[in-house]
Design a protein around this motif. Structure first.
Motif, PDB file in Angstrom:
ATOM      1  N   LYS A 198      -3.323  -8.840  -3.052  1.00 33.06           N
ATOM      2  CA  LYS A 198      -1.885  -9.008  -2.474  1.00 33.06           C
ATOM      3  C   LYS A 198      -2.038  -8.510  -0.974  1.00 33.06           C
ATOM      4  N   ALA A 199      -1.548  -9.352  -0.122  1.00 31.12           N
ATOM      5  CA  ALA A 199      -1.290  -9.160   1.387  1.00 31.12           C
ATOM      6  C   ALA A 199      -0.223  -7.966   1.291  1.00 31.12           C
ATOM      7  N   ASP A 200      -0.677  -6.753   2.191  1.00 34.52           N
ATOM      8  CA  ASP A 200       0.272  -5.691   2.164  1.00 34.52           C
ATOM      9  C   ASP A 200       1.700  -6.001   2.447  1.00 34.52           C
ATOM     10  N   GLY A 201       1.856  -6.959   3.593  1.00 35.28           N
ATOM     11  CA  GLY A 201       3.254  -6.988   4.121  1.00 35.28           C
ATOM     12  C   GLY A 201       4.042  -8.064   3.406  1.00 35.28           C
ATOM     13  N   ALA A 228       0.883  -1.252  -0.112  1.00 30.89           N
ATOM     14  CA  ALA A 228       0.088   0.029  -0.016  1.00 30.89           C
ATOM     15  C   ALA A 228       0.876   1.142   0.019  1.00 30.89           C
ATOM     16  N   PHE A 229       1.951   1.120   0.814  1.00 29.97           N
ATOM     17  CA  PHE A 229       2.878   2.366   0.710  1.00 29.97           C
ATOM     18  C   PHE A 229       3.482   2.700  -0.576  1.00 29.97           C
ATOM     19  N   THR A 230       3.910   1.548  -1.327  1.00 31.45           N
ATOM     20  CA  THR A 230       4.372   1.734  -2.846  1.00 31.45           C
ATOM     21  C   THR A 230       3.292   2.344  -3.600  1.00 31.45           C
ATOM     22  N   VAL A 252      -4.238  -5.049  -0.840  1.00 24.71           N
ATOM     23  CA  VAL A 252      -4.157  -4.259  -1.957  1.00 24.71           C
ATOM     24  C   VAL A 252      -4.658  -5.298  -3.208  1.00 24.71           C
ATOM     25  N   ILE A 253      -5.765  -4.789  -3.835  1.00 26.87           N
ATOM     26  CA  ILE A 253      -6.175  -5.419  -4.819  1.00 26.87           C
ATOM     27  C   ILE A 253      -6.114  -4.540  -6.106  1.00 26.87           C
ATOM     28  N   GLU A 254      -5.639  -5.147  -7.179  1.00 23.05           N
ATOM     29  CA  GLU A 254      -5.007  -4.661  -8.246  1.00 23.05           C
ATOM     30  C   GLU A 254      -5.489  -5.178  -9.626  1.00 23.05           C
ATOM     31  N   GLU A 255      -5.646  -4.092 -10.603  1.00 16.07           N
ATOM     32  CA  GLU A 255      -5.844  -4.613 -12.047  1.00 16.07           C
ATOM     33  C   GLU A 255      -4.829  -5.580 -12.352  1.00 16.07           C
ATOM     34  N   PHE A 256      -5.417  -6.543 -13.179  1.00 12.96           N
ATOM     35  CA  PHE A 256      -4.359  -7.574 -13.637  1.00 12.96           C
ATOM     36  C   PHE A 256      -3.681  -6.810 -15.050  1.00 12.96           C
TER      37      PHE A 256
END
Ligand code: AMP
Ligand code: GLY
Length: 420
Positions: free
Chosen positions: A143-146, A104-106, A182-186
């Motif tokens: 994605k797990a954040d850590g 999430a920081f990134t 974090v959930i992201e576009e593929f």
């Protein structure tokens, strides 16, 4: 100089091998090291995530320079502790290591700096995360954040898989690392890794690589830490490298400096390239493993000068001497990896291999027992070679693999297939 490397895998064996070729290196200690490293340097038992213990050890042994290999000591603030003790160290501060320790920081840094990356949402509870994936549809990436030892990313082909991943992460299977998701576009495209040194201000590219994450030939089966790699990555043309620097790496470094947490160390940018346009998949705040093995094989002893220039803030005057060569590493893993595997199987044939500046077997998970080398990890050996072409590097690497006698191990025969 007296140099201490923290870590005990193939990455650290390769770093030790390259650093030791530099005449500035007088005494080399690796903590904890492994059987391969023990054959060339001193190994020391040390809790490398305990910055205080590392600082005391460094002082007791008159260490002039500490090189931190893995992410865990960086995330634990070992570089900060060494800096406070006045010990020169290669590796980012704990605050700057958030580029790897928090996804999430990134993402927030990408937002602030305009670096292109996948669209995303950031969640602290499951219901909102589920609603987001239902609205976005599959495929989608959860994605797990850590830090989750490379296991915290699920590329979900269906909504059911995405929802299962969300439940698993918020259910605690990744411990604290999964408390935020974090959930992201593929993103589609070709993946490559780009390595740069940064001293807080200057950015110096030091190579590109591609790895094979899947366990099976043809890039099939479960994900691993990497079953092989090669350098350079053909997809990283000069134009793509220039865009990655201008659009992703330099804006990120500028944003880190602006926040008062300048980044000093090696930055590993995982990129997705489509139509000549790179987008960021993730950052790591260390060398890749096994990507480091191919980079070290190509860079050799100059690496120590580069790491020193980086740590001392002198990158503006540093130069990388490239030869127009290629390197490949083939990972030999214990049968069963990345699932359950046996430890302790005996590896034969290593002594008969002749190692030189173009042929090296880096040890990743080995120990010595009763005069024999035994496997102690999942990924065990990184059989690495260099050549004038990738085809020559491959021929040399598999030539060595064929002479290693290890019934308890397996490897992929198709490393580099995409580039070849
Ligand atoms: P990471 O740990 O973030 O590198 O993710 C592990 C792997 O998952 C990457 O190397 C990619 O192959 C894949 N991956 C991660 N994020 C994405 C994305 N947004 N789109 C497509 N693939 C991804
Ligand atoms: N080979 C991937 C990594 O080091 O994260």
């Amino acid at each position: 100089m007296n140099i201490l490397i923290l870590g005990g895998g193939g990455r650290e064996h390769a770093l030790a091998w390259a650093i030791q070729q530099n005449p500035k290196c007088d005494r080399l200690i690796v903590a904890p090291g492994n059987a391969g490293i023990a054959a060339m340097a001193e190994c020391a038992a040390l809790n490398i995530e305990d910055g205080g213990a590392v600082a005391v050890f460094a002082e007791e042994n008159a260490v002039d320079f500490v090189v931190i290999g893995p992410e865990a000591p960086l995330a634990a603030g070992v570089a900060d502790r060494l800096a406070a003790a006045g010990i020169l160290c290669f590796g980012p501060s704990q605050a700057a290591a958030a580029l790897e320790s928090s996804k999430a920081f990134t993402k927030a840094i990408c937002d602030a700096s305009g670096a292109p990356t996948a669209a995303y949402g950031h969640f602290t509870e499951a219901e909102a995360a589920r609603a987001y994936v239902r609205a976005q549809g599959a495929p989608i990436v959860v994605k797990a954040d850590g830090l989750a030892a490379g296991k915290g990313v699920i590329v979900a082909g269906t909504l059911a898989e995405a929802e299962a991943a969300i439940d698993e992460m918020f259910g605690g299977s990744f411990g604290g690392a999964g408390a935020e998701v974090v959930i992201e576009e593929f993103m589609e495209g070709e993946e490559a890794s780009f390595f740069v040194l940064c001293d807080g201000e200057t950015v110096l590219p030091i190579g590109t690589a591609q790895d094979h994450k899947r366990v099976g030939e043809g890039d099939t089966g479960p994900n691993t830490g990497g079953m092989g790699a090669y350098s350079p990555a053909p997809v990283m043309t000069d134009a793509v490298c220039a865009r990655a620097l201008d659009e992703i790496v330099r804006p990120t470094m500028a944003e880190m400096a602006r926040r008062g947490t300048p980044y000093r160390g090696v930055l590993y940018a995982g990129l997705m390239i489509a139509d000549g346009r790179p987008r960021l998949v993730e950052y790591n705040v260390r060398f890749g493993d096994p990507e480091c093995q191919v980079l070290m094989m190509r860079l050799g002893g100059q690496v120590l000068d580069l790491l020193l220039a980086c740590a001392e803030g002198r990158l503006a005057e540093a130069r990388v001497n490239w030869s127009d060569d290629h390197a490949m590493t083939v990972v030999m893993a214990a049968r069963g990896y990345p699932g359950a595997y046996e430890k302790g199987s005996v590896i034969g044939g290593l002594d008969a291999l002749s190692e030189d500046s173009a042929h090296m077997v880096f040890h990743a998970g080995t120990a010595e027992a009763g005069g024999q080398v035994v496997a102690t990890g999942g990924r065990v050996l990184n059989v690495t070679a260099r050549g004038a072409s990738l085809a020559e590097a491959r021929e040399r690497a598999y030539g060595m693999v064929d002479r290693i006698d290890w019934p308890g191990g397996f490897y992929r025969r198709d490393i580099g297939w995409r580039a070849l």
